[in-house]
Write an enzyme that holds these catalytic residues in place. Structure first.
Site, PDB file in Angstrom:
ATOM      1  N   GLU A  47      33.379  47.764  37.333  1.00 27.49           N
ATOM      2  CA  GLU A  47      33.607  46.366  36.978  1.00 27.49           C
ATOM      3  C   GLU A  47      35.085  46.114  36.719  1.00 27.49           C
ATOM      4  O   GLU A  47      35.673  45.158  37.225  1.00 27.49           O
ATOM      5  CB  GLU A  47      32.781  45.993  35.759  1.00 27.49           C
ATOM      6  N   ASP A  91      37.520  43.825  39.065  1.00 28.12           N
ATOM      7  CA  ASP A  91      38.173  42.644  38.491  1.00 28.12           C
ATOM      8  C   ASP A  91      39.681  42.685  38.698  1.00 28.12           C
ATOM      9  O   ASP A  91      40.293  41.726  39.184  1.00 28.12           O
ATOM     10  CB  ASP A  91      37.869  42.552  36.994  1.00 28.12           C
ATOM     11  N   SER A 151      30.070  39.074  39.583  1.00 28.44           N
ATOM     12  CA  SER A 151      31.270  39.574  38.920  1.00 28.44           C
ATOM     13  C   SER A 151      32.403  39.810  39.910  1.00 28.44           C
ATOM     14  O   SER A 151      33.531  40.063  39.492  1.00 28.44           O
ATOM     15  CB  SER A 151      30.952  40.876  38.181  1.00 28.44           C
TER      16      SER A 151
END
Length: 750
Positions: free
Chosen positions: A407, A411, A643
């Site tokens: 994650e 990002d 995400s």
């Protein structure tokens, strides 16, 4: 609204308590500590330290809502005239009496510390497990057995108790464990595939097939005429070590839905096929082969059958298509692919000193700074001074139970690639909130509340969320108020809509018995954030693209966007739906009404899918969420999720802010009122997503979910932004005003 601004600026507001704090009863307020129906085991170590976030009751929440609305709605005359941190703290903060009660109670405890936020409406109380037990008059025990969503590994043996005046001063308490985060469960790894060694005529393809841009690649073994697995190499000749004819070639039958198939012939030659040792469950082993078939149609469900051709002119039967997992060939979602599709000028660096962006990271996720430059080089994008302008708040290091975070890597790699040279903050809050066993949102929001206006990042990307029905009501209400405060300060918060469709993670973990009810995500369902749904690339972007008849077959060749779903190779299914906690906000009333009434893809009836039709509906916008290559050390891993879409939209907002700031215009702040008005008057600024639904989770499908439709829908919002068109609209002051003036403003509460 002008009167309210004049009233609160430059003076202290006394006696304005227009709306009492909306929270649930006492049981809900203290649910961070106890919950019925759980098994409790041994006591935690008494010296381990815990953090308790104390949420003090705030004042003037109706006034705060009106203020946030007035500066966020482009039809209001004070649009963009944001409030300062000090102004908000001056009239939202708790009463002096409540601060006194909380301070006196918690400061009196030896070995503890209490730190109030600047506005004194949040406080961080730190002490040992033993201290927490004495403070809250309870006993903490570690929960035994299976931990279901919404449960916590530490619970109290009895309801907690506080002095009456202290309890009345608090909205609730959030229990965090920053120093002994429970170890992350070991992720199960699939055992290596073992081919059978005998009893087959057709070749056996390994179930997992790799698909890419117009190709599929597979591993397989062959069986000789005696139905024993081949152990010979290509150079020696297949099946030459046993009596009978040898294998000289293979036929690959590529089956693609709904009606496409092709046969590819490949000789059994080392110039065509790869080979390696494999496990066939026998002592001598066997040889597996690797073949790649190109010129395959993208975006179609694809399976493969395979047969062997022998030197005597005979052929084996074709393998069973059901032995192979279906795949969907498509190109990977790289920064350059995103830039081309959305028309984002990624080669143009951001240079304004106020152009700032933040990625919020929780649960011990951390990123590798060395991977960032390597990622830029691999993807062919310029880094400019991105790495030098990347700052850290919190910790970026391994913790107990944490791993190099996919994650965090996703990002930071994509948000900086798409918004080159932007000043980026990696905002890490590595503790865990024990009532949800998930993200400590209040801890993070307390840090934001204390951040000076000049140092506050203008855009925040949040790729985390939880099952809303499992969370304490007071917690959701209070987090929502904190988002409202940030909106009044002109801060953009973007939140991922979730990856398990309309029914959430319960269907993925517990099965289809949860299909009767929709389960929304939080904070995605907060009305004061911009929620980002997920799409994927496809060619079947309109109903006609799937038309099939005896005399007419329509195939649309141009790729566009459809709803991201695991049922079509998206890897995940976009979240979306309706909140059970928050009413529908003013900015989306007409859009959602139209969706509920439309007949393109009727919304399921309440007895088929239980949901609150009058609640805040989400997502607001969408972007591609599937097939992102992420650098994880020395290899690329392909990841999917809303995400991924969220930092992509965040990078667009950072670029829109850049262009506005360069022209002396205010930052965009809370986006939703602007986005919904633009979608009404300038629909050409968005890609309307027309195909797909979110009835599936990542692994399980239900019979009903929400479907895409013309206009706003509960899977893709108003669609995905066409970057340049939106940029043109939001950077022309006169153009933006004239674009929106034809929309009649809704009445503003005073």
């Amino acid at each position: 609204m002008c009167f309210i601004r004049a009233l609160v600026r430059g003076m202290t507001v006394f006696g304005l308590s227009l709306l009492p704090c909306s929270v649930a009863g006492l049981d809900d307020r203290w649910s961070a500590f106890s919950q019925h129906g759980v098994n409790r085991g041994e006591a935690p170590k008494s010296s381990d330290r815990l953090v308790v976030i104390l949420a003090l009751r705030q004042r003037n929440l109706r006034l705060l809502e009106d203020m946030a609305r007035s500066v966020s709605d482009p039809l209001q005359h004070n649009y963009g005239e944001y409030y300062s941190r000090e102004e908000i703290n001056g009239f939202i903060g708790p009463s002096e009496e409540n601060v006194k009660h909380v301070r006196e109670h918690f400061e009196s405890l030896p070995g503890s510390s209490i730190e109030f936020s600047l506005g004194r409406d949040l406080a961080r109380f730190t002490c040992s497990v033993l201290c927490v037990e004495k403070t809250f008059n309870t006993t903490l025990l570690i929960q035994k057995g299976r931990v279901a969503p919404g449960n916590t590994p530490i619970r109290s043996a009895a309801p907690i108790r506080l002095p009456w005046l202290v309890a009345q001063a608090l909205d609730g308490v959030s229990l965090n464990a920053p120093l002994f985060m429970p170890p992350r469960p070991r992720q199960p790894t699939a055992p290596a595939f073992i081919y059978q060694s005998s009893g087959r005529k057709a070749p056996r393809i390994r179930p997992f097939v790799v698909a890419g841009d117009q190709f599929v690649s597979m591993f397989f073994v062959a069986f000789c005429k005696d139905e024993l697995v081949n152990t010979d190499t290509l150079e020696k000749g297949l099946c030459t070590s046993r009596p009978g004819p040898s294998i000289i070639a293979f036929d690959f039958l590529i089956l693609q839905a709904p009606n496409n198939q092709k046969v590819v012939h490949m000789p059994a030659d080392s110039d065509v096929l790869g080979q390696s040792a494999a496990d066939c469950g026998n002592k001598s082993g066997c040889v597996q082969f690797n073949a790649t078939v190109g010129d395959v149609m993208n975006f179609a469900s694809t399976t493969i059958r395979l047969r062997a051709l022998f030197s005597d002119g005979s052929a084996s039967s074709f393998s069973d298509a059901a032995e192979v997992d279906a795949v969907w060939p498509m190109a990977y979602t790289t920064p350059r692919a995103l830039a081309k599709f959305y028309d984002i000028p990624i080669e143009k660096p951001l240079r304004h000193p106020q152009s700032t962006i933040s990625v919020a990271e929780f649960l011990g996720q951390y990123y590798n700074p060395q991977d960032l430059e390597t990622f830029f080089k691999m993807m062919g994008v310029r880094s400019w001074d991105t790495s030098a302008k990347l700052r850290l708040v919190g910790r970026n290091e391994p913790m107990a139970g944490s791993v190099l975070g996919g994650e965090a890597q996703l990002d930071i790699q994509y948000i900086t690639a798409m918004a080159a040279n932007v000043s980026t903050i990696f905002w890490s809050v590595p503790s865990i909130e024990l009532s949800t066993r998930q993200e400590p949102f209040l801890d993070w929001l307390m840090q934001l509340a204390d951040t000076d206006d000049e140092a506050m990042p203008l855009v925040h990307s949040v790729s985390y969320g939880d099952d809303a029905p499992s969370m304490p009501s007071w917690f959701k209400q209070r987090v929502n108020v904190e988002f409202m405060k940030l909106a009044a300060r002109g801060v953009t918060i973007l939140v991922a809509s979730g990856d398990d469709g309309a029914h959430g993670s319960f269907v993925a973990t517990e099965g289809t018995r949860f299909c009767h009810r929709a389960r929304e995500e939080f904070p995605a369902s907060s009305p004061w954030v911009t929620t980002v749904g997920g799409t994927q690339f496809a060619t079947a972007i309109a109903p006609v693209c799937q038309y099939y008849a005896s005399d007419v077959i329509v195939h649309c060749g141009e790729a566009g966007e459809v709803v991201c779903t695991s049922a079509a190779g998206g890897g995940i299914t976009t979240g979306g739906g309706f909140s059970s906690d928050f009413p529908r906000p003013w900015y989306q009333v007409d859009h959602v009404d139209q969706y509920l009434k439309q007949t393109d893809a009727p919304v399921p009836s309440p007895h088929k899918l239980g949901f609150n039709a009058s609640g805040r509906a989400y997502p607001d916008v969408a972007a591609v969420a599937s097939g992102y290559p992420v650098l994880m050390g020395d290899r690329l891993e392909v990841m999917s999720g809303t995400s991924a879409a969220t930092p992509l939209i965040a990078s667009m907002v950072a670029r829109w802010n850049e262009e506005r700031l360069q022209k002396g215009m205010p930052r965009l702040g809370f986006l939703n009122p602007l986005l919904y008005r633009l979608s009404t008057n300038n629909p050409e600024a968005f890609n309307d997503v027309l195909m797909g639904d979110n009835r599936c989770s990542r692994s399980t499908c239900c019979s009903h979910g929400y479907s895409a439709a013309r206009g706003w829908d509960a899977v893709s919002g108003i669609g995905s932004p066409r970057f340049s068109k939106v940029a043109e609209l939001v950077t022309r002051e006169n153009g933006l005003a004239s674009s929106l003036n034809s929309i009649r403003p809704q009445e503003t509460r005073s």
